[in-house]
Design an enzyme around this catalytic site. Structure first.
Site, PDB file in Angstrom:
ATOM      1  N   TYR A 293       0.814  -1.212   0.000  1.00 28.71           N
ATOM      2  CA  TYR A 293       0.000   0.000   0.000  1.00 28.71           C
ATOM      3  C   TYR A 293       0.852   1.267   0.000  1.00 28.71           C
ATOM      4  O   TYR A 293       0.416   2.312  -0.452  1.00 28.71           O
ATOM      5  CB  TYR A 293      -0.900   0.035   1.238  1.00 28.71           C
ATOM      6  CG  TYR A 293      -2.233  -0.644   1.079  1.00 28.71           C
ATOM      7  CD1 TYR A 293      -2.320  -1.977   0.712  1.00 28.71           C
ATOM      8  CD2 TYR A 293      -3.414   0.061   1.306  1.00 28.71           C
ATOM      9  CE1 TYR A 293      -3.537  -2.590   0.589  1.00 28.71           C
ATOM     10  CE2 TYR A 293      -4.644  -0.551   1.184  1.00 28.71           C
ATOM     11  CZ  TYR A 293      -4.699  -1.879   0.826  1.00 28.71           C
ATOM     12  OH  TYR A 293      -5.920  -2.486   0.698  1.00 28.71           O
TER      13      TYR A 293
ATOM     14  N   LYS B 220       3.022 -15.458   2.422  1.00 28.48           N
ATOM     15  CA  LYS B 220       3.228 -16.219   1.183  1.00 28.48           C
ATOM     16  C   LYS B 220       4.715 -16.512   1.101  1.00 28.48           C
ATOM     17  O   LYS B 220       5.408 -16.133   0.148  1.00 28.48           O
ATOM     18  CB  LYS B 220       2.708 -15.384  -0.013  1.00 28.48           C
ATOM     19  CG  LYS B 220       2.664 -16.126  -1.330  1.00 28.48           C
ATOM     20  CD  LYS B 220       1.570 -17.177  -1.413  1.00 28.48           C
ATOM     21  CE  LYS B 220       1.632 -17.927  -2.716  1.00 28.48           C
ATOM     22  NZ  LYS B 220       0.754 -19.112  -2.771  1.00 28.48           N
TER      23      LYS B 220
ATOM     24  N   ASP C  49      -3.160 -18.453   0.531  1.00 33.60           N
ATOM     25  CA  ASP C  49      -4.182 -19.145  -0.276  1.00 33.60           C
ATOM     26  C   ASP C  49      -4.887 -20.209   0.557  1.00 33.60           C
ATOM     27  O   ASP C  49      -6.118 -20.340   0.533  1.00 33.60           O
ATOM     28  CB  ASP C  49      -3.575 -19.723  -1.573  1.00 33.60           C
ATOM     29  CG  ASP C  49      -2.286 -20.500  -1.349  1.00 33.60           C
ATOM     30  OD1 ASP C  49      -1.731 -20.453  -0.236  1.00 33.60           O
ATOM     31  OD2 ASP C  49      -1.821 -21.161  -2.305  1.00 33.60           O
TER      32      ASP C  49
ATOM     33  N   ASP D 187      -6.296  -6.900   4.110  1.00 28.57           N
ATOM     34  CA  ASP D 187      -7.427  -6.239   3.445  1.00 28.57           C
ATOM     35  C   ASP D 187      -8.374  -7.290   2.891  1.00 28.57           C
ATOM     36  O   ASP D 187      -9.589  -7.246   3.104  1.00 28.57           O
ATOM     37  CB  ASP D 187      -6.900  -5.343   2.316  1.00 28.57           C
ATOM     38  CG  ASP D 187      -8.030  -4.648   1.576  1.00 28.57           C
ATOM     39  OD1 ASP D 187      -8.959  -4.166   2.245  1.00 28.57           O
ATOM     40  OD2 ASP D 187      -7.982  -4.610   0.330  1.00 28.57           O
TER      41      ASP D 187
ATOM     42  N   ASP E 133     -12.195  -8.910   4.726  1.00 30.15           N
ATOM     43  CA  ASP E 133     -13.511  -8.896   4.062  1.00 30.15           C
ATOM     44  C   ASP E 133     -14.119 -10.293   4.076  1.00 30.15           C
ATOM     45  O   ASP E 133     -15.316 -10.471   4.305  1.00 30.15           O
ATOM     46  CB  ASP E 133     -13.400  -8.419   2.607  1.00 30.15           C
ATOM     47  CG  ASP E 133     -13.615  -6.915   2.474  1.00 30.15           C
ATOM     48  OD1 ASP E 133     -13.325  -6.193   3.457  1.00 30.15           O
ATOM     49  OD2 ASP E 133     -14.056  -6.459   1.400  1.00 30.15           O
TER      50      ASP E 133
HETATM   51  C1  IPM Z   1     -10.315  -1.175   4.144  1.00 28.95           C
HETATM   52  C2  IPM Z   1     -10.585  -0.573   2.795  1.00 28.95           C
HETATM   53  C3  IPM Z   1      -9.422   0.361   2.504  1.00 28.95           C
HETATM   54  C4  IPM Z   1      -8.175  -0.459   2.425  1.00 28.95           C
HETATM   55  C5  IPM Z   1      -9.585   1.218   1.248  1.00 28.95           C
HETATM   56  C6  IPM Z   1     -10.901   1.933   1.225  1.00 28.95           C
HETATM   57  C7  IPM Z   1      -8.439   2.179   1.133  1.00 28.95           C
HETATM   58  O1  IPM Z   1     -10.765  -1.535   1.840  1.00 28.95           O
HETATM   59  O2  IPM Z   1     -10.233  -0.417   5.122  1.00 28.95           O
HETATM   60  O3  IPM Z   1     -10.193  -2.397   4.201  1.00 28.95           O
HETATM   61  O4  IPM Z   1      -7.891  -1.072   1.400  1.00 28.95           O
HETATM   62  O5  IPM Z   1      -7.455  -0.502   3.429  1.00 28.95           O
HETATM   63 MG    MG Z   2     -10.801  -3.525   2.613  1.00 29.86          MG
END
Ligand code: IPM
Ligand code: MG
Length: 361
Positions: free
Chosen positions: A142, A191, A223, A247, A251
């Protein structure tokens, strides 16, 4: 006690959900005798519209001078065409790095009242999900060197993953400290069969582990981790991983609880100042309709009480008020099930606030 909270309501549903969290914090102040002073800070898409940049220096300064930051969500299709450095998401990255919030803590919990919302097979859901992702959030790809070169058919672009020993060490410590207060198991995800940065990551995590003899450590390739998260999520306690893997996996972890609308997060650094925000985004499709679930933001405020202000009892009161609202059958659209009471943002916020105040009598 008195606390100064910088509030970034942000875009989309951000303002609606943050308003409810503010009501909840005021109810906590009322019941426990604290004063919360809220200072609004403009960042994200709103700041692009007003000032031409996602995170004006003044916004960052106000956050830095506060005891903590509460954020709704930033971003939306309106700003999608802007170049990378001008997108609303830059505000988030700028806040994380500007405030040195290197640890992004994302608990994924399957609430008993919401078991039916879990998209996994019921025998897997029955075993429960209670894990926390500790994601490195100010380093890695990032923030690494990036660029484009050449043009035409030769045009190419690159981003780089770079981790220093220090960066891995401090995030690993947070993971082990977190595990010490939980089920005492850390899974470090990397990884290392391919990436040099992952090999250093693994080495350093193992060095840190030697100071925590009570905590078990397992390495897992990313993975495989993506697979194990849906196959056997109850086996995870604390996950520690890099910025990008975190990230993606956070999710996935959120989704398997079936309720991204109720998951909270904290970004922490080396001081007590933290930034607290729901895991979900700005949901432009339902913005301004009073439908959004405010619970993730309310639970983020509870994390703030506990992690930045040391107010454990107060945080517990908020968590209990949320749990009681769910047990009583109140549901926003995102977690609605047959036979439950469908309510909007404000009603959900009011029920939770009343639960907090009720305990006063
Ligand atoms: C998160 C989001 C952010 C990230 C984006 C919106 C910059 O996806 O907080 O997970 O990738 O960190
Ligand atoms: Mg995210």
């Amino acid at each position: 006690m008195k606390f100064k909270i910088a509030v970034i309501k942000g875009d989309g549903i951000g303002p609606e959900v943050v308003n409810e969290a503010i009501k909840v914090l005021n109810a906590v102040g009322n019941r426990f005798g604290h004063t919360f002073h809220f200072q609004e800070v403009v960042a994200g898409g709103q700041a692009i519209d007003s000032f031409g940049e996602p995170l004006p220096a003044k916004a960052l300064d106000t956050c830095r001078a506060s005891d903590s930051v509460l954020l709704g969500a930033v971003g939306g299709p309106r700003w999608d065409a802007l170049p990378g450095h001008l997108r609303p998401e830059r505000a988030l990255l700028g806040l994380r790095s500007g405030l040195d919030l290197f640890a992004n803590i994302r608990p994924a919990v399957l609430f008993p009242a919401l078991k039916g919302a879990c998209p996994l097979r019921q025998d897997i859901a029955e075993k429960g999900i209670d894990l926390v992702v500790v994601r490195e959030s100010t380093g890695g790809i990032y923030f690494g060197k990036r660029g484009r070169k050449n043009s035409g058919a030769d045009e190419s672009a690159y981003d780089t993953e770079l981790y220093s020993r220090m960066e891995v060490e401090r995030i690993a410590r947070i993971a082990f400290e977190t595990a010490a207060k939980r089920r005492k198991h850390v899974t470090s995800i990397d990884k290392a069969n391919i990436l040099e940065s992952s090999r250093l990551w693994r080495e350093v995590v193992h060095e840190v582990a030697s100071s925590y003899p009570d905590i078990t450590l397992a390495d897992m390739l990313v993975d495989n981790a993506a697979m194990q998260l849906v196959r056997n999520p109850s086996a995870f306690d604390v996950i520690v991983t890099s910025n990008m893997f975190g990230d993606i996996l956070s999710d996935e972890a959120a989704q398997i609880t079936g309720s991204i609308g109720i998951l909270a997060s904290a970004s922490l650094g080396s001081s007590s100042l933290g930034m607290y925000e729901p895991i979900h985004g700005s949901a432009p499709d339902i913005a301004g309709q009073g439908k959004a679930n405010p619970i993730a933001t309310i639970l983020s405020a509870a994390m703030m009480l506990k992690m930045s202000f040391g107010l454990e009892e107060e945080a517990y009161a908020v968590e209990k008020a949320v749990n009681d609202a769910l047990e009583a059958g109140y549901r926003t659209g995102d977690i609605m099930e047959p036979g439950k009471k469908l309510v909007g943002t404000e009603t959900m916020g009011r029920v939770i606030t009343e639960n907090i105040l009720k305990a006063n009598q």
